[in-house]
Structures are given as structure tokens and as C-alpha cells.
Design a protein around this motif. Structure first.
Motif, PDB file in Angstrom:
ATOM      1  N   MET A 176       0.835  -1.199   0.000  1.00 21.63           N
ATOM      2  CA  MET A 176       0.000   0.000   0.000  1.00 21.63           C
ATOM      3  C   MET A 176       0.867   1.244   0.000  1.00 21.63           C
ATOM      4  O   MET A 176       1.880   1.297   0.691  1.00 21.63           O
ATOM      5  CB  MET A 176      -0.906  -0.006   1.227  1.00 21.63           C
ATOM      6  N   ASN A 177       0.444   2.246  -0.762  1.00 19.11           N
ATOM      7  CA  ASN A 177       1.160   3.516  -0.796  1.00 19.11           C
ATOM      8  C   ASN A 177       0.851   4.354   0.440  1.00 19.11           C
ATOM      9  O   ASN A 177      -0.155   4.152   1.128  1.00 19.11           O
ATOM     10  CB  ASN A 177       0.801   4.296  -2.055  1.00 19.11           C
ATOM     11  N   THR A 178       1.726   5.314   0.698  1.00 20.78           N
ATOM     12  CA  THR A 178       1.556   6.267   1.792  1.00 20.78           C
ATOM     13  C   THR A 178       1.231   7.630   1.203  1.00 20.78           C
ATOM     14  O   THR A 178       1.769   7.999   0.157  1.00 20.78           O
ATOM     15  CB  THR A 178       2.850   6.361   2.626  1.00 20.78           C
ATOM     16  N   PHE A 179       0.375   8.382   1.874  1.00 22.67           N
ATOM     17  CA  PHE A 179      -0.107   9.641   1.315  1.00 22.67           C
ATOM     18  C   PHE A 179       0.238  10.835   2.182  1.00 22.67           C
ATOM     19  O   PHE A 179       0.209  10.763   3.411  1.00 22.67           O
ATOM     20  CB  PHE A 179      -1.628   9.595   1.144  1.00 22.67           C
ATOM     21  N   THR A 180       0.559  11.926   1.524  1.00 21.84           N
ATOM     22  CA  THR A 180       0.548  13.232   2.177  1.00 21.84           C
ATOM     23  C   THR A 180      -0.895  13.704   2.295  1.00 21.84           C
ATOM     24  O   THR A 180      -1.315  14.216   3.334  1.00 21.84           O
ATOM     25  CB  THR A 180       1.345  14.266   1.366  1.00 21.84           C
ATOM     26  N   ALA A 181      -1.657  13.531   1.223  1.00 24.50           N
ATOM     27  CA  ALA A 181      -3.041  14.005   1.134  1.00 24.50           C
ATOM     28  C   ALA A 181      -3.975  13.050   1.868  1.00 24.50           C
ATOM     29  O   ALA A 181      -4.765  12.324   1.257  1.00 24.50           O
ATOM     30  CB  ALA A 181      -3.445  14.138  -0.329  1.00 24.50           C
ATOM     31  N   LEU A 182      -3.884  13.044   3.184  1.00 26.05           N
ATOM     32  CA  LEU A 182      -4.711  12.150   3.986  1.00 26.05           C
ATOM     33  C   LEU A 182      -6.190  12.429   3.785  1.00 26.05           C
ATOM     34  O   LEU A 182      -6.993  11.514   3.580  1.00 26.05           O
ATOM     35  CB  LEU A 182      -4.355  12.297   5.472  1.00 26.05           C
ATOM     36  N   ALA A 183      -6.580  13.692   3.861  1.00 21.66           N
ATOM     37  CA  ALA A 183      -7.993  14.066   3.794  1.00 21.66           C
ATOM     38  C   ALA A 183      -8.620  13.735   2.450  1.00 21.66           C
ATOM     39  O   ALA A 183      -9.808  13.439   2.362  1.00 21.66           O
ATOM     40  CB  ALA A 183      -8.153  15.555   4.079  1.00 21.66           C
ATOM     41  N   ALA A 184      -7.826  13.779   1.405  1.00 20.12           N
ATOM     42  CA  ALA A 184      -8.344  13.570   0.056  1.00 20.12           C
ATOM     43  C   ALA A 184      -8.343  12.114  -0.364  1.00 20.12           C
ATOM     44  O   ALA A 184      -9.185  11.703  -1.177  1.00 20.12           O
ATOM     45  CB  ALA A 184      -7.524  14.382  -0.944  1.00 20.12           C
ATOM     46  N   ALA A 185      -7.400  11.308   0.182  1.00 18.96           N
ATOM     47  CA  ALA A 185      -7.193  10.009  -0.463  1.00 18.96           C
ATOM     48  C   ALA A 185      -6.733   8.871   0.439  1.00 18.96           C
ATOM     49  O   ALA A 185      -6.530   7.765  -0.051  1.00 18.96           O
ATOM     50  CB  ALA A 185      -6.168  10.178  -1.584  1.00 18.96           C
ATOM     51  N   SER A 186      -6.553   9.065   1.749  1.00 12.49           N
ATOM     52  CA  SER A 186      -5.817   8.072   2.527  1.00 12.49           C
ATOM     53  C   SER A 186      -6.628   7.336   3.584  1.00 12.49           C
ATOM     54  O   SER A 186      -6.062   6.702   4.464  1.00 12.49           O
ATOM     55  CB  SER A 186      -4.611   8.739   3.206  1.00 12.49           C
ATOM     56  N   LEU A 187      -7.942   7.351   3.517  1.00 11.50           N
ATOM     57  CA  LEU A 187      -8.732   6.630   4.513  1.00 11.50           C
ATOM     58  C   LEU A 187      -8.647   5.125   4.289  1.00 11.50           C
ATOM     59  O   LEU A 187      -8.781   4.639   3.171  1.00 11.50           O
ATOM     60  CB  LEU A 187     -10.196   7.077   4.459  1.00 11.50           C
TER      61      LEU A 187
END
Length: 417
Positions: free
Chosen positions: A256-267
Motif C-alpha cells: 500500500m502507498n503512503t499519502f501526504t493528502a490524507l484528507a483527500a485520499a488516505s482513509l
């Protein structure tokens, strides 16, 4: 002269029949549902047939009836999944994030119509040809802020350095089909344009207002009150979760990738947890007041006078008066597709989480929308295309056949006279 008159009438009849087919397609009354039976079991059976047509790595579906979980269905090519299996849900993250923002609005800590830059210190919107003061929280929530980033975040692979929020907003490096720059490129409030960066700005806003990390805040005000115990925006902070294998559309798996954009894409969440969130929109809940939910589901952005987005949820009812369906989809990252819908009037809903296919969750959610509410989208029309062309062809043949019969009969009568 009489022959030309007959031909003209035949052409007119064919045009009228074609228009009837077109109207019946758009209105939906000529379209056939994925199943003719009005039971959850029948819909699940039809869904299973779709799963078997193309590759799907794993799949979790939950049907909600009258506000309660009615049926579930799970599928996997390898490791079994269930209602507590954790999936990445991509852009459904935005809908969940909107609850966190609206909680701050309820508390009087945010004003929906105040310029977002007034709240930010770590980063500000870059200068543009438009008035950045018109970029408000309301417009960010509803994708009408004027941002033209067109960002769907890919995230970062395990060996890649993850950007900070400020770096990502200045120029996101985890995108391969846009410039990744959060800049105002059209008049704020003038039109709908989906923006991933808009929700990254909201993520930064939450951190600035609360002095908490986005993960800490959302856990405290959304996950814990709703008892979404298997949900997180940062998967490394909950290492014991049962994560579904992430399949690509070629059948292989990847980390799984890790995101900076938690609010947009990381739930990361489960069907069981997401059902609690979805049900919060149709019943009293410990996060938001009923009047706040009512505000969130009102149309804020429009396409051809049709409301498409509220303050967080997508609007699916296409101005219908006998349903009010809200929700959100998530997709991308080779290949994740998720969908959640809830009808606020009937309290019926659907949740689908899957990896391995780019579109099966969204397609089946659109099929459910037609099956339950009679609202036809592109997916349903495409599935009915062969039937519609057949219906059109039969009608044309019948019109021509009847016209020839009448023409010959009238000719015989004239000869007899």
C-alpha cells in the motif's frame, strides 16, 4: 405525389419513435434493471455475475435497508475478506473529512464563508488572476473554489520520501496526469471542478485550527464517537488491522502507498465501519447535529442546473423528487475502486470496497441506484444499449411494414374504383 406523402409520414413516424426511445432512455422507463426481483438476495446474485466477468482481487459489499445493515457479500481470489477487512477507499476520504470540518463549523471555530487564507499560516494560496479571498471553506468542500489542480493522488511507494503538506500543495509529486499545483484558475463559485488539493488545504486547515495532527483530530471527533474502531488515515499507526491484499488489475499484488493528502485520499476502513458513517447521515449521531447534516446535503455546485455536490457528499438523485441519494466514490492507484450511497428518504444504501478493478464498485453502485431509485446513469444505459437498439430496430421495421401494408391496400382500392 401521394408516394412522397407516404414516405414523409413514414420518416416522421420513425423520428417520433426514435425520440420516444431517447426519452425513455433518459427518463429510465425503457431501461431494465440488473435484476427484475426486488430483493437484496437477487441484487447480490446479479452482482456476483458481474464479478465473474472480469478480474476482481477482493470485494466486500454491504446493503442497507431502512437504515440497518440487511445483507453482505464477500469475494476474494485468495485470502478471505469480511466486514472487518480493511480496504483503502481513496476519495471516500473526502466525505469523511467533511464531517471533521463541519464539526469545527458547529463549534464556531470555522466560518464556511470566510476566506480560507485567513486561517492559514503554514501555506497560502499562490497569487492568481482571480480574487483568492473568494476561496472559502464552503467552496473547497463543494469543489467550486476555482482550483484547477485536477489532482487524484497516487501516493508514495514504500521507498519514496513522503512530501509535507506544504510541499504537496506547492507542487504535488505523486500525480502523473496533472501539474499538481494548487492554484486558482477560474472564478471561485462559478462552476464545479473536482479538486484533490482543495481537501488537502482542508487537512492543513484542521491542523492549524486544532493544533492536532489530522489523524489525531479525525480519530477523536469522528472515528471514536462513531465507534469506527478499524478505521484510520495513517495505516502505520494501526499495524494490527486486517488489511486486504491490494490487487492490481493484472492480478498481481503490491504494497500500500503512503499519502501526504490524507484528507483527500488516505482513509482505510471496513464495510462495517463505513456503514456506521453512512448511517450517521440518516439517523442521530454523536458527531454532527441533524441541521448540520441538512446543510451538507443541499446542492452547492451544479452541472446543467443539476445539483452534483454538497458540502462533502456527492449528490446522485439528479433532481428527482422521490429520492435523495448522497455518497461518494473512490478510485485509482492501480486498481482501487470503492463506492458508498445512501438514500436519505428510504434510508436504503450500498457500500462496496474492492481492489483489482478500476470500476466495478462504482458500476454496481450505479446499478443499485437504478434498481432502488430508478435513476439511470451511463453504466445502466450502456448495459441496456443492445436492448435499446433492438427495440429501436423492431419499431422501425414495424412502422415500415405497416406503412407498406397500408400503401398497397390503398392502391388496390384505387384500382378497384
Amino acid at each position: 405525389m401521394r408516394t412522397f406523402k407516404y414516405i414523409g409520414l413514414v420518416v416522421l413516424a420513425i423520428i417520433i419513435w426514435t425520440a420516444f426511445i431517447g426519452y425513455g432512455t433518459m427518463d429510465g422507463f425503457l431501461l431494465r434493471s440488473i435484476t427484475s426481483e426486488d430483493t437484496s438476495e437477487a441484487f447480490i446474485e446479479a452482482a456476483q455475475e458481474k464479478i465473474e466477468e472480469d478480474f476482481v482481487g477482493n470485494f466486500a459489499m454491504m446493503l442497507i435497508e431502512d437504515g440497518e445493515v440487511a445483507k453482505t457479500h464477500f469475494y476474494s481470489v485468495d485470502q478471505p475478506v469480511n466486514e472487518n477487512t480493511v480496504f483503502p477507499v481513496a476519495s471516500i476520504s473526502k466525505w469523511v473529512t467533511s464531517f471533521g470540518i463541519m464539526k469545527l463549523v458547529e463549534q464556531g471555530k470555522l466560518d464556511l464563508d470566510k476566506p480560507v487564507d485567513d486561517y492559514l499560516t503554514r501555506w497560502q494560496l499562490p497569487e492568481s488572476d482571480f480574487d483568492n479571498n473568494k476561496v472559502t471553506i464552503r467552496k473547497l468542500l463543494s469543489h467550486s473554489s476555482g482550483l484547477v489542480d485536477d489532482l487524484g493522488y497516487n501516493g508514495f511507494e514504500p521507498n519514496e520520501k513522503v512530501q509535507t503538506i506544504e510541499e504537496s500543495l506547492t507542487k504535488a509529486s505523486d500525480t502523473d496526469y496533472s501539474d499538481g499545483v494548487a492554484i486558482v484558475g477560474y472564478e471561485p463559485g462559478s462552476q464545479y471542478m473536482y479538486s484533490g488539493a482543495g481537501y488537502t488545504i482542508l487537512q492543513l486547515l484542521i491542523e492549524e485550527i486544532t493544533d492536532l495532527s489530522f489523524q489525531e483530530y479525525m480519530t477523536k471527533v469522528v472515528f471514536q464517537p462513531l465507534q469506527m474502531n478499524n478505521s484510520t488515515f495513517v495505516i502505520s499507526e494501526k499495524p494490527n488491522l486486517k488489511l486486504a491484499p491490494i490487487y492490481k488489475n493484472d492480478g498481481t499484488t503490491r504494497p500500500m502507498n503512503t499519502f501526504t493528502a490524507l484528507a483527500a485520499a488516505s482513509l482505510f476502513t471496513t464495510t462495517a465501519d463505513l456503514s456506521k458513517f453512512v448511517q450517521a447521515s440518516v439517523s442521530s449521531n454523536p458527531v454532527l447535529r441533524a441541521e448540520t447534516i441538512a446543510t451538507m446535503i443541499e446542492p452547492e455546485t451544479f452541472i446543467n442546473e443539476m445539483g452534483v455536490y454538497g458540502l462533502g457528499p456527492h449528490l446522485y438523485s439528479q433532481n428527482a423528487t422521490d429520492s435523495k441519494v448522497i455518497g461518494h466514490d473512490g478510485s485509482g492507484n492501480d486498481a482501487i475502486n470503492t463506492a458508498a450511497r445512501i438514500d436519505l428518504m428510504s434510508k436504503d444504501g450500498i457500500i462496496i470496497l474492492e481492489t483489482g478493478s478500476y470500476d466495478i464498485a462504482s458500476s454496481l453502485a450505479d446499478e443499485w441506484l437504478f434498481w432502488k431509485a430508478g435513476i439511470a446513469d451511463y453504466v445502466v444505459i450502456q448495459r441496456n444499449k443492445t436492448f435499446l437498439f433492438l427495440l429501436l430496430g423492431i419499431g422501425v421495421i414495424v412502422i415500415i411494414g405497416i406503412s407498406i401494408f397500408i400503401f398497397k391496400r390503398n392502391n388496390r382500392k384505387r384500382r378497384l374504383v
